[in-house]
Motif scaffolding. Sequence first.
Motif, mmCIF file in Angstrom:
data_model
loop_
_atom_site.group_PDB
_atom_site.id
_atom_site.type_symbol
_atom_site.label_atom_id
_atom_site.label_comp_id
_atom_site.label_asym_id
_atom_site.label_seq_id
_atom_site.Cartn_x
_atom_site.Cartn_y
_atom_site.Cartn_z
ATOM 1 N N GLY A 180 11.305 -6.902 -7.517
ATOM 2 C CA GLY A 180 12.711 -6.542 -7.377
ATOM 3 C C GLY A 180 12.969 -5.163 -6.802
ATOM 4 N N MET A 181 11.914 -4.417 -6.548
ATOM 5 C CA MET A 181 12.061 -3.070 -5.979
ATOM 6 C C MET A 181 11.914 -3.178 -4.456
ATOM 7 N N GLU A 182 13.023 -3.039 -3.749
ATOM 8 C CA GLU A 182 13.033 -3.269 -2.304
ATOM 9 C C GLU A 182 11.972 -2.462 -1.562
ATOM 10 N N LEU A 203 9.168 -1.437 -2.498
ATOM 11 C CA LEU A 203 7.791 -1.789 -2.848
ATOM 12 C C LEU A 203 7.421 -3.214 -2.453
ATOM 13 N N ASN A 204 8.353 -3.887 -1.783
ATOM 14 C CA ASN A 204 8.096 -5.267 -1.373
ATOM 15 C C ASN A 204 8.300 -5.422 0.127
ATOM 16 N N GLN A 205 7.571 -6.364 0.670
ATOM 17 C CA GLN A 205 7.695 -6.671 2.082
ATOM 18 C C GLN A 205 9.089 -7.240 2.350
ATOM 19 N N PRO A 206 9.482 -7.390 3.606
ATOM 20 C CA PRO A 206 10.835 -7.877 3.915
ATOM 21 C C PRO A 206 11.221 -9.202 3.254
ATOM 22 N N ASP A 207 10.225 -10.014 2.874
ATOM 23 C CA ASP A 207 10.550 -11.278 2.200
ATOM 24 C C ASP A 207 11.037 -11.069 0.768
ATOM 25 N N GLY A 208 10.887 -9.845 0.250
ATOM 26 C CA GLY A 208 11.348 -9.537 -1.097
ATOM 27 C C GLY A 208 10.458 -10.081 -2.198
ATOM 28 N N ILE A 209 9.349 -10.685 -1.843
ATOM 29 C CA ILE A 209 8.468 -11.326 -2.825
ATOM 30 C C ILE A 209 7.095 -10.672 -2.893
ATOM 31 N N HIS A 210 6.551 -10.363 -1.722
ATOM 32 C CA HIS A 210 5.178 -9.874 -1.662
ATOM 33 C C HIS A 210 5.135 -8.348 -1.645
ATOM 34 N N PRO A 211 4.374 -7.757 -2.556
ATOM 35 C CA PRO A 211 4.279 -6.296 -2.631
ATOM 36 C C PRO A 211 3.667 -5.679 -1.368
ATOM 37 N N THR A 212 4.098 -4.480 -1.080
ATOM 38 C CA THR A 212 3.579 -3.706 0.050
ATOM 39 C C THR A 212 2.237 -3.078 -0.316
ATOM 40 N N ALA A 213 1.622 -2.469 0.689
ATOM 41 C CA ALA A 213 0.380 -1.740 0.449
ATOM 42 C C ALA A 213 0.621 -0.610 -0.544
ATOM 43 N N GLU A 214 1.776 0.035 -0.450
ATOM 44 C CA GLU A 214 2.105 1.143 -1.357
ATOM 45 C C GLU A 214 2.224 0.680 -2.809
ATOM 46 N N ALA A 215 2.541 -0.590 -3.015
ATOM 47 C CA ALA A 215 2.699 -1.120 -4.378
ATOM 48 C C ALA A 215 1.374 -1.514 -5.020
ATOM 49 N N GLN A 216 0.338 -1.705 -4.231
ATOM 50 C CA GLN A 216 -0.927 -2.211 -4.759
ATOM 51 C C GLN A 216 -1.538 -1.317 -5.845
ATOM 52 N N PRO A 217 -1.521 0.016 -5.704
ATOM 53 C CA PRO A 217 -2.038 0.842 -6.801
ATOM 54 C C PRO A 217 -1.236 0.659 -8.100
#
Length: 180
Positions: free
Chosen positions: A145-147, A149-163
């Motif tokens: 739910g954190m825009e 930290l998620n890719q444009p699809d709103g579902i998959h976390p970004t690289a920055e969110a992985q840690p």
Amino acid sequence: MVFGDSLSAAYGLEIDQGWVTLLKSKLRENYPQWQVSNVSISGETSSGGLARLPAALDRHQPDLVLLELGANDGLRGTPLKAIRNNFQQMLALLKERKIPVVLFEMQMPPNYGPAYTQRFNKIYHDLAKEYDVQLLPFFLDGVAGMEKLNQPDGIHPTAEAQPMLFANIWPVLDKTLKSL
């Protein structure tokens, strides 16, 4: 063995940006005797996981399984009874083979309605108790739910969110590894 869906397969990222790569690095430092096989597939459901699990177990012969499935089932509105049944069969197979499990709790967004959402979330808690497996609380906590930290699809976390995902996983996994 990491057995999951796109959340563990580093969907939309370079594979070395995912939380599983962070896990491999941490294990090299703290538990060098442990190796990681990531057999996660983007789009995987609990029924697909159930179909793939026996062959994956035979091929990789894991000493521990990190079971991260169910999000795609929930997002598709799969009947809860079917989800539960698929997980029961996977957990029964793992128990039969005496393979410890860390079950990753998934949660549904509130727009699926309170009845489905609550009953979906309850599946993980109930099965963890029923099969006496370690439950990892919602590993997308702080990311879902954190825009930013998620890719444009709103579902998959970004690289920055992985840690952050890894930080949610490690305390439970560390405790589990110490007990094995």
